[in-house]
Design a protein around this motif. Structure first.
Motif, mmCIF file in Angstrom:
data_model
loop_
_atom_site.group_PDB
_atom_site.id
_atom_site.type_symbol
_atom_site.label_atom_id
_atom_site.label_comp_id
_atom_site.label_asym_id
_atom_site.label_seq_id
_atom_site.Cartn_x
_atom_site.Cartn_y
_atom_site.Cartn_z
ATOM 1 N N ASP A 295 1.331 46.091 23.010
ATOM 2 C CA ASP A 295 0.127 45.562 23.272
ATOM 3 C C ASP A 295 -0.367 45.254 24.702
ATOM 4 O O ASP A 295 -1.199 45.353 25.500
ATOM 5 N N SER A 296 0.901 44.900 25.623
ATOM 6 C CA SER A 296 0.946 44.777 27.153
ATOM 7 C C SER A 296 0.399 46.004 27.730
ATOM 8 O O SER A 296 -0.482 46.244 28.917
ATOM 9 N N VAL A 297 1.056 47.248 27.203
ATOM 10 C CA VAL A 297 0.708 48.495 28.039
ATOM 11 C C VAL A 297 -0.645 48.888 27.539
ATOM 12 O O VAL A 297 -1.388 49.313 28.544
ATOM 13 N N ILE A 298 -1.333 48.704 26.292
ATOM 14 C CA ILE A 298 -2.807 49.093 26.172
ATOM 15 C C ILE A 298 -3.598 48.069 26.750
ATOM 16 O O ILE A 298 -4.612 48.774 27.336
ATOM 17 N N ASP A 299 -3.362 47.060 27.142
ATOM 18 C CA ASP A 299 -4.155 45.935 27.766
ATOM 19 C C ASP A 299 -4.118 46.702 29.288
ATOM 20 O O ASP A 299 -5.288 46.648 29.781
ATOM 21 N N GLU A 300 -3.215 47.093 29.865
ATOM 22 C CA GLU A 300 -2.942 47.462 31.305
ATOM 23 C C GLU A 300 -3.700 48.806 31.516
ATOM 24 O O GLU A 300 -4.615 49.185 32.362
ATOM 25 N N PHE A 301 -3.922 49.606 30.228
ATOM 26 C CA PHE A 301 -4.560 50.869 30.021
ATOM 27 C C PHE A 301 -5.882 50.610 30.229
ATOM 28 O O PHE A 301 -6.877 51.270 31.096
ATOM 29 N N ILE A 302 -6.551 49.674 29.556
ATOM 30 C CA ILE A 302 -8.030 49.143 29.221
ATOM 31 C C ILE A 302 -8.414 48.614 30.788
ATOM 32 O O ILE A 302 -9.565 48.979 31.239
ATOM 33 N N GLN A 303 -7.322 48.186 31.463
ATOM 34 C CA GLN A 303 -7.840 47.459 32.807
ATOM 35 C C GLN A 303 -7.688 48.677 33.901
ATOM 36 O O GLN A 303 -8.051 48.494 35.011
ATOM 37 N N GLY A 304 -7.363 49.836 33.577
ATOM 38 C CA GLY A 304 -7.472 50.982 34.616
ATOM 39 C C GLY A 304 -6.142 51.136 35.225
ATOM 40 O O GLY A 304 -5.882 51.548 36.358
ATOM 41 N N LYS A 305 -4.920 50.331 34.958
ATOM 42 C CA LYS A 305 -3.851 50.141 35.682
ATOM 43 C C LYS A 305 -2.893 51.383 35.648
ATOM 44 O O LYS A 305 -1.990 51.931 36.097
ATOM 45 N N VAL A 306 -2.993 52.049 34.339
ATOM 46 C CA VAL A 306 -2.127 52.800 33.757
ATOM 47 C C VAL A 306 -2.997 54.373 33.183
ATOM 48 O O VAL A 306 -4.057 54.228 32.795
ATOM 49 N N MET A 307 -2.385 55.374 33.775
ATOM 50 C CA MET A 307 -3.179 56.551 33.542
ATOM 51 C C MET A 307 -2.867 57.320 32.333
ATOM 52 O O MET A 307 -3.826 57.597 31.543
ATOM 53 N N PHE A 308 -1.538 57.408 31.944
ATOM 54 C CA PHE A 308 -0.936 57.927 30.764
ATOM 55 C C PHE A 308 -0.264 57.047 30.167
ATOM 56 O O PHE A 308 0.189 56.103 30.603
ATOM 57 N N THR A 309 -0.498 57.165 28.718
ATOM 58 C CA THR A 309 0.562 56.331 27.955
ATOM 59 C C THR A 309 0.665 56.965 26.526
ATOM 60 O O THR A 309 -0.085 57.814 26.042
ATOM 61 N N PHE A 310 1.562 56.533 25.731
ATOM 62 C CA PHE A 310 1.734 56.758 24.317
ATOM 63 C C PHE A 310 1.230 55.812 23.330
ATOM 64 O O PHE A 310 1.676 54.561 23.682
ATOM 65 N N ALA A 311 0.531 56.236 22.421
ATOM 66 C CA ALA A 311 -0.085 55.117 21.456
ATOM 67 C C ALA A 311 -0.071 55.417 19.972
ATOM 68 O O ALA A 311 0.233 56.634 19.708
ATOM 69 N N ASN A 312 -0.469 54.513 19.266
ATOM 70 C CA ASN A 312 -0.750 54.814 17.724
ATOM 71 C C ASN A 312 -2.107 55.225 17.696
ATOM 72 O O ASN A 312 -3.003 54.978 18.276
ATOM 73 N N THR A 313 -2.368 55.399 16.248
ATOM 74 C CA THR A 313 -3.618 55.996 15.792
ATOM 75 C C THR A 313 -4.618 54.923 15.964
ATOM 76 O O THR A 313 -5.889 55.004 15.920
ATOM 77 N N ALA A 314 -4.147 53.510 15.782
ATOM 78 C CA ALA A 314 -5.283 52.443 15.846
ATOM 79 C C ALA A 314 -5.860 52.110 17.307
ATOM 80 O O ALA A 314 -6.669 51.316 17.485
ATOM 81 N N VAL A 315 -5.457 52.973 18.230
ATOM 82 C CA VAL A 315 -5.748 52.732 19.501
ATOM 83 C C VAL A 315 -7.268 53.028 19.802
ATOM 84 O O VAL A 315 -7.995 52.406 20.526
ATOM 85 N N ILE A 316 -7.643 53.759 18.914
ATOM 86 C CA ILE A 316 -9.359 54.266 19.158
ATOM 87 C C ILE A 316 -10.114 53.076 18.913
ATOM 88 O O ILE A 316 -11.031 52.907 19.502
ATOM 89 N N GLU A 317 -9.778 52.435 17.715
ATOM 90 C CA GLU A 317 -10.491 51.386 17.469
ATOM 91 C C GLU A 317 -10.514 50.152 18.446
ATOM 92 O O GLU A 317 -11.586 49.591 18.841
ATOM 93 N N LYS A 318 -9.251 50.102 19.005
ATOM 94 C CA LYS A 318 -9.397 48.656 20.052
ATOM 95 C C LYS A 318 -10.073 49.257 21.316
ATOM 96 O O LYS A 318 -10.726 48.629 21.907
ATOM 97 N N LEU A 319 -9.899 50.660 21.587
ATOM 98 C CA LEU A 319 -10.605 51.060 22.808
ATOM 99 C C LEU A 319 -12.039 51.101 22.606
ATOM 100 O O LEU A 319 -12.796 50.481 23.466
ATOM 101 N N GLU A 320 -12.628 51.555 21.720
ATOM 102 C CA GLU A 320 -14.238 51.545 21.238
ATOM 103 C C GLU A 320 -14.585 49.952 21.222
ATOM 104 O O GLU A 320 -15.555 49.840 21.728
ATOM 105 N N ARG A 321 -13.802 49.034 20.821
ATOM 106 C CA ARG A 321 -14.261 47.636 20.743
ATOM 107 C C ARG A 321 -14.249 47.304 22.410
ATOM 108 O O ARG A 321 -15.320 46.426 22.600
ATOM 109 N N ALA A 322 -13.197 47.697 23.183
ATOM 110 C CA ALA A 322 -13.281 47.141 24.444
ATOM 111 C C ALA A 322 -14.528 48.029 25.177
ATOM 112 O O ALA A 322 -14.967 47.420 26.296
ATOM 113 N N LYS A 323 -14.833 49.088 25.016
ATOM 114 C CA LYS A 323 -16.096 49.566 25.405
ATOM 115 C C LYS A 323 -17.257 48.744 25.035
ATOM 116 O O LYS A 323 -18.203 48.720 26.020
ATOM 117 N N GLU A 324 -17.385 48.185 23.875
ATOM 118 C CA GLU A 324 -18.643 47.410 23.371
ATOM 119 C C GLU A 324 -18.496 46.063 24.095
ATOM 120 O O GLU A 324 -19.697 45.684 24.478
#
Length: 480
Positions: A295-324
């Protein structure tokens, strides 16, 4: 990995069947019940509740068959199914389980070969990885429903910025070189070198996006980070799901269908080479396993601190909510990493949730028809109602990145079904962790292979011969 059933469970199940034989699949109703077109489906994942409830309503409107979904605890799941089949009033006619537990289900009589009356268990309807996941002993014993795997996630906005900046740099260099050569003669060697140089048109986001693990290191060595980015790559290095892709193509446990005890090849030169590269990643990116979570890595990705990462399939839903909600201010992309380097392949791990017909149920034909309906005809509603990615091919995707997730799944390795290897993922995760922290790759992999071979083959297991450690020769090493 929580779904994995240990060898103790299968022993208990087989013992229970021996002590309390259930009627054979062709026998009479042991409880004397008349179901009158009522079937029960058991499941353990609450996220599937809405999907199953609505699928049941839809199926009833088409067939008049009542389907009753039952949410139960995943603890001792198959034991509960067996017990309810023996003594319960509402025998589960079908149930949903991870494909790693299919051997346990088959050996205890709770799963049998399917008739496939709808003719969907083929590569026209499902990718090969799904069919491999639900195969056992050469038969299909379940219908693929949904899956989990690892995906390569990247900041698309950063990628476009780097490509644009690099293309601009090349264009300026080309213009400067052209000005210098204007009015002077050009030799054949100079002309040849000029023709081999990249043009601005060669530098596009699609062309510079890494397509291999080694490509990530080469990318990090080649380009400067955009403003706001802190690190090129960061991921949860403690979870085997996100690490397995490095050597997954060369760690064979049970063959493509994960049930062949004659296919045990965890210790080999290619796997060692891949894990040596995995170890090099720690030297480049210095990720502290004890200081990181998914979760900490995905949060950093959302904040623009990380360019590449490995994630699970549920990451799309989390990223789309973050867009909203505005917390995600850039575009993202997902792509499969097809290769380890230019010659060796890469394969992630995948788990396929499977709809299985109870081999002792009395409504097996109805149960199988609903299982097929659940996995194919109604599956277009799966993601919207559960957030799960379906295995079925003919589905329109809500987000374009979902097609790339399916590509990652299709290139993955199904989790094996061998009951004796129930602790393999714990041991493999420990092996990867030790290698990440600097332990000898050769000895760590050899110890893992020897342990698993002993568990599966028992007295027939032979001592593995130590192989030479391969030397890693890659461009990222020579460019240091």
């Amino acid at each position: 990995m929580k779904k994995i059933v240990s060898i103790i469970l299968i022993g208990l199940l087989v013992f229970l069947v021996w002590q309390n034989p259930v009627c054979s699949p062709m026998g009479e109703n042991m409880n004397g019940l008349v179901k009158d077109d009522v079937i029960h489906i058991w499941y353990t994942d609450e996220a599937l509740a809405s999907y199953l409830d609505n699928a049941s309503i839809s199926y009833y409107s088409q067939t008049g068959v009542h389907v009753q979904p039952v949410l139960v605890s995943g603890l001792g799941y198959l034991e509960k199914i067996h017990e309810e089949t023996l003594h319960g009033a509402n025998v589960p006619d079908l149930y949903i389980i991870g494909n790693e537990s299919l051997e346990t289900a088959v050996l205890s009589g709770l799963a049998t070969p399917l008739k496939d009356s709808r003719h969907i268990l083929n590569t026209s309807s499902f990718p090969q990885v799904s069919l491999d996941a639900v195969s056992y002993g050469g038969d299909y014993v379940g219908y693929p429903l949904c899956f989990e795997t690892s995906v390569f996630l990247y900041n698309k906005t950063y990628l476009e910025a780097i490509a644009g900046r690099e293309a601009e740099r090349i264009a300026k260099e080309a213009a400067s070189e052209s000005a210098k050569q204007e009015g002077s003669e050009t030799s054949e060697d100079e002309a040849e070198n000029e023709s081999e140089k990249l043009s601005p048109e060669d530098i596009t986001p699609e062309k510079i996006l890494p397509r291999s693990y080694v490509g990530i290191l080469e990318f990090a060595n080649s380009y400067d980070p955009p403003e706001g980015m802190e690190v090129f790559l960061k991921w949860d290095v403690t979870d085997i799901m996100y690490n397995y892709g490095f050597a997954g193509a060369y760690m064979d446990l049970g063959g493509s269908t994960g049930d062949d005890r004659g296919r045990l090849d965890l210790y080999n030169t290619n796997a060692m080479y891949a894990l040596s590269i995995f170890q090099d990643f720690n030297q480049f990116f210095s990720i502290e396993a004890k200081e990181i979570t998914y979760d900490s890595v995905i949060d950093e990705f959302i904040q623009g601190k990380v360019m590449f990462t490995f994630a699970n399939t549920a990451v799309i839903e989390k990223l789309e909510r973050a867009k909203e909600d505005g917390s995600l201010a850039f575009e993202y992309g997902i792509a499969p990493l097809e290769m380890l380097n230019t010659t060796l392949q890469a394969r992630n791990l995948s788990v396929t949730d499977t709809v299985v017909v109870n081999g002792y149920g009395e409504q097996r034909e109805l149960a199988e028809d609903f299982a097929a309906y659940l996995s194919s005809e109604y599956v277009t509603n799966l993601y919207a109602r559960s957030g799960k990615m379906c295995a079925y091919k003919s589905v329109e995707y809500e987000y374009p990145q979902m097609a790339a997730v399916k590509d990652c799944y299709e290139m993955s390795v199904p989790i094996p079904k061998l009951v004796e290897s129930g602790n393999y993922w714990v041991l493999a995760e420990l092996c990867y962790t030790n290698i990440w922290e600097g332990e000898d790759v050769n000895q760590s992999l050899l110890a893992l292979a020897q342990k698993i071979n002993g568990q599966i083959l028992g007295d027939e297991a032979t001592e593995l011969t130590s192989l030479p450690t391969p030397e890693v020769v890659e461009s990222y090493i020579s460019s240091e």
